[in-house]
Design a protein around this motif. Structure first.
Motif, PDB file in Angstrom:
ATOM      1  N   UNK A  78     -18.616 -22.359  23.113  1.00  0.00           N
ATOM      2  CA  UNK A  78     -17.556 -22.236  22.144  1.00  0.00           C
ATOM      3  C   UNK A  78     -17.333 -23.571  21.557  1.00  0.00           C
ATOM      4  N   UNK A  79     -17.490 -24.783  22.030  1.00  0.00           N
ATOM      5  CA  UNK A  79     -17.357 -26.090  21.480  1.00  0.00           C
ATOM      6  C   UNK A  79     -18.605 -26.513  20.775  1.00  0.00           C
ATOM      7  N   UNK A  80     -19.804 -25.612  20.899  1.00  0.00           N
ATOM      8  CA  UNK A  80     -20.945 -26.286  20.344  1.00  0.00           C
ATOM      9  C   UNK A  80     -21.245 -27.627  20.770  1.00  0.00           C
ATOM     10  N   UNK A  81     -21.173 -27.974  22.112  1.00  0.00           N
ATOM     11  CA  UNK A  81     -21.243 -29.384  22.569  1.00  0.00           C
ATOM     12  C   UNK A  81     -22.888 -29.642  22.732  1.00  0.00           C
ATOM     13  N   UNK A  82     -23.599 -28.433  22.785  1.00  0.00           N
ATOM     14  CA  UNK A  82     -24.922 -28.853  23.306  1.00  0.00           C
ATOM     15  C   UNK A  82     -25.452 -29.395  24.667  1.00  0.00           C
ATOM     16  N   UNK A  83     -24.312 -29.343  25.343  1.00  0.00           N
ATOM     17  CA  UNK A  83     -24.493 -30.209  26.817  1.00  0.00           C
ATOM     18  C   UNK A  83     -24.275 -28.804  27.912  1.00  0.00           C
ATOM     19  N   UNK A  84     -25.348 -28.961  28.964  1.00  0.00           N
ATOM     20  CA  UNK A  84     -25.277 -28.228  30.042  1.00  0.00           C
ATOM     21  C   UNK A  84     -25.366 -29.132  31.209  1.00  0.00           C
ATOM     22  N   UNK A  85     -24.158 -29.062  31.904  1.00  0.00           N
ATOM     23  CA  UNK A  85     -24.184 -29.969  33.289  1.00  0.00           C
ATOM     24  C   UNK A  85     -25.099 -29.664  34.093  1.00  0.00           C
ATOM     25  N   UNK A  86     -25.288 -30.854  35.027  1.00  0.00           N
ATOM     26  CA  UNK A  86     -26.376 -31.008  35.972  1.00  0.00           C
ATOM     27  C   UNK A  86     -27.786 -31.549  35.409  1.00  0.00           C
TER      28      UNK A  86
ATOM     29  N   UNK B  49     -18.359 -26.635  12.899  1.00  0.00           N
ATOM     30  CA  UNK B  49     -17.641 -27.835  13.601  1.00  0.00           C
ATOM     31  C   UNK B  49     -18.160 -27.938  15.103  1.00  0.00           C
ATOM     32  N   UNK B  50     -18.243 -29.092  15.737  1.00  0.00           N
ATOM     33  CA  UNK B  50     -18.432 -29.199  16.994  1.00  0.00           C
ATOM     34  C   UNK B  50     -17.301 -30.027  17.570  1.00  0.00           C
ATOM     35  N   UNK B  51     -16.688 -29.583  18.562  1.00  0.00           N
ATOM     36  CA  UNK B  51     -15.569 -30.086  19.495  1.00  0.00           C
ATOM     37  C   UNK B  51     -15.917 -31.182  20.363  1.00  0.00           C
TER      38      UNK B  51
ATOM     39  N   UNK C 218     -12.878 -33.144  16.661  1.00  0.00           N
ATOM     40  CA  UNK C 218     -13.651 -32.296  16.027  1.00  0.00           C
ATOM     41  C   UNK C 218     -14.553 -33.103  15.098  1.00  0.00           C
ATOM     42  N   UNK C 219     -15.859 -32.887  15.130  1.00  0.00           N
ATOM     43  CA  UNK C 219     -16.728 -33.583  14.381  1.00  0.00           C
ATOM     44  C   UNK C 219     -17.687 -32.599  13.320  1.00  0.00           C
ATOM     45  N   UNK C 220     -17.939 -32.887  12.003  1.00  0.00           N
ATOM     46  CA  UNK C 220     -18.883 -32.098  11.343  1.00  0.00           C
ATOM     47  C   UNK C 220     -19.558 -32.953  10.470  1.00  0.00           C
ATOM     48  N   UNK C 221     -20.577 -32.375   9.923  1.00  0.00           N
ATOM     49  CA  UNK C 221     -21.424 -33.091   8.778  1.00  0.00           C
ATOM     50  C   UNK C 221     -20.832 -32.601   7.427  1.00  0.00           C
ATOM     51  N   UNK C 222     -21.075 -33.861   6.654  1.00  0.00           N
ATOM     52  CA  UNK C 222     -20.624 -33.656   5.061  1.00  0.00           C
ATOM     53  C   UNK C 222     -21.912 -34.216   4.311  1.00  0.00           C
TER      54      UNK C 222
ATOM     55  N   UNK D 238     -22.577 -33.623  22.104  1.00  0.00           N
ATOM     56  CA  UNK D 238     -21.557 -34.380  22.436  1.00  0.00           C
ATOM     57  C   UNK D 238     -21.500 -34.433  24.006  1.00  0.00           C
ATOM     58  N   UNK D 239     -21.215 -35.606  24.704  1.00  0.00           N
ATOM     59  CA  UNK D 239     -21.027 -35.679  26.163  1.00  0.00           C
ATOM     60  C   UNK D 239     -20.797 -36.910  26.750  1.00  0.00           C
ATOM     61  N   UNK D 240     -19.810 -37.135  27.400  1.00  0.00           N
ATOM     62  CA  UNK D 240     -19.118 -38.586  27.972  1.00  0.00           C
ATOM     63  C   UNK D 240     -19.168 -39.573  26.949  1.00  0.00           C
ATOM     64  N   UNK D 241     -18.343 -39.097  26.056  1.00  0.00           N
ATOM     65  CA  UNK D 241     -17.949 -40.071  25.171  1.00  0.00           C
ATOM     66  C   UNK D 241     -19.053 -40.671  24.049  1.00  0.00           C
TER      67      UNK D 241
END
Length: 428
Positions: free
Chosen positions: A10-18, A241-243, A249-253, A281-284
């Motif tokens: 739901x944050x749309x981070x695109x990250x899968x742990x592992x 929006x990407x959290x 929160x980050x978004x494109x314009x 987004x992951x780890x800063x």
């Protein structure tokens, strides 16, 4: 870890742990093999199945689609459920709470129309495909969006002149609805307290004069706060929006990326560029496609810290995917697995499409074929046993010492790889 919706969560981070191993072909399913004529881009997974929506046929002014569940290990179809969309489109699915959610687009205001023409958010039983609920809402043509699942609520765009709707994730029914501008193509993001929508300034469709991030209370839909983006003066829809992990929160314009500080409720930074597709987004670190360049940006400042470039004559497109050890990116001519630490190419295929990763299965969905790859890393315990056996062999059998030495060195390298000490380092 499953891939439950747009950009994994739901944050749309695109990250899968592992960490994962390099892909090996597992199965592929052409649309014709399950009786359909085209897949809707975007698949989701749970522990047992892969879910996809597929275009079936036209009849009587309606477009018919199938929601299809496939066995995750072999691609065999387990069930399908046919749905109709009056406006000719249906969303890719989302999954959670033992349910599969899709959004059927329609039109609620046609003179002399009927309820079959309305847009619907529909929940299906993930085990059987049985319809658990179908909740209609007001809307025009493509006024809906792919559902976002967060806890006991499902969020989606709606409204006759724009809006954000929340639904009970178990039984359907509208939990609340709030007005936002009439812009299409965006997917809401959600955390434990709020739901987020970004609206760029619009000309043809009603919109704010200045780009604006809206934050709504998830319990009742009331406006918690909004943050203006004064430099965003160009019309842009699809402001999803990407959290991030830093209360941001980050978004494109049209001019680039904008990061919003959700605590201070101000713009934190902006990064100019021709950014496209879905970031990760992951780890800063923010990973974003910028033409032929995959830009790695510091999440706190927006400063570029590194880059990966697409091969000659290719440019980045589609969504980005992250694990703890690799980046997976698509271009106009292929899909690439890239080491997160060194930014070197590890694997590639000429197949391109929407990317997803769930429970050791990597998926590429194209309009005509859904491809699955196994990416489960070898068992570290088994590899440790191999190392011990090789060591014993090397010390006890001089005849085979050379072979044992090679075996031991190989096992150590493989073990380091799977334990993350080679490919599992974080991007700097």
């Amino acid at each position: 870890m499953p891939w439950t919706q747009f950009q994994a969560n739901s944050a749309h981070s695109g990250h899968v742990a592992g960490t994962i191993s390099l892909p090996t072909p597992l199965w592929n399913v052409p649309n014709a093999s399950i009786g359909d004529v085209g897949f809707v881009p975007g698949v989701v997974t749970d522990e047992q199945r892969v879910y996809v929506t597929a275009y079936s046929h036209n009849s009587g002014g309606y477009s018919y689609f199938d929601v299809v569940a496939l066995n995750r290990t072999n691609g065999v179809k387990q069930w399908s459920r046919q749905l109709a969309s009056y406006s000719g489109e249906i969303s890719a699915p989302a999954v959670g709470n033992g349910m599969v959610y899709v959004h059927q687009w329609g039109h609620s205001g046609i003179s002399g129309g009927n309820a079959a023409q309305y847009p619907y958010v529909t929940g299906l039983n993930a085990n059987t495909g049985a319809i658990q609920f179908a909740t209609s809402h007001s809307g025009q043509w493509s006024s809906g969006s792919r559902p976002t699942v967060s806890g006991n609520l499902v969020f989606a765009a709606g409204g006759y002149y724009g809006g954000l709707d929340a639904y009970n994730a178990a039984v359907g029914g509208l939990a609340w609805s709030t007005g936002v501008n009439q812009q299409y193509g965006w997917i809401p993001a959600a955390d434990s307290e709020h739901v987020y929508v970004y609206m760029g300034p619009a000309s043809a469709s009603p919109g704010p004069h200045t780009g604006t991030l809206y934050s709504f209370n998830r319990t009742n839909g009331s406006l918690a706060f909004k943050i203006l983006n004064p430099t965003d003066t160009f019309t842009l829809h699809n402001g999803t929006v990407f959290l991030g992990g830093q209360n941001d929160a980050i978004t494109r314009s049209r001019s680039g990326l904008t990061s919003f500080d959700l605590n201070a409720q101000t713009v934190r930074w902006q990064a100019l560029g021709n950014y496209s597709g879905a970031m990760a987004i992951d780890q800063g670190t923010v990973y974003a496609a910028n033409g032929i360049e995959l830009s790695l940006l510091d999440e706190a400042t927006g400063q570029k810290v590194n880059s990966w470039f697409a091969p000659p004559s290719e440019s980045l497109e589609g969504n980005l995917l992250l694990t703890d050890n690799v980046i997976i990116a698509g271009t106009t001519k292929g899909t690439y697995v890239i080491d997160r630490s060194t930014l070197t190419n590890l694997w590639s295929t000429s197949i391109t499409g929407d990317l997803a990763l769930g429970d050791d299965t990597f998926l590429i969905s194209t309009p005509n074929v859904l491809y699955a790859y196994a990416v489960a890393e070898p068992n570290a315990g088994t590899l440790m046993i191999a190392i011990l056996l090789c060591t014993l062999l090397g010390s006890k059998a001089r005849r085979w010492k050379s072979l044992a030495s090679m075996c031991r060195e190989f096992a150590i390298v493989v073990y380091r790889w799977t334990s993350g000490s080679v490919f599992g380092q974080q991007a700097k």
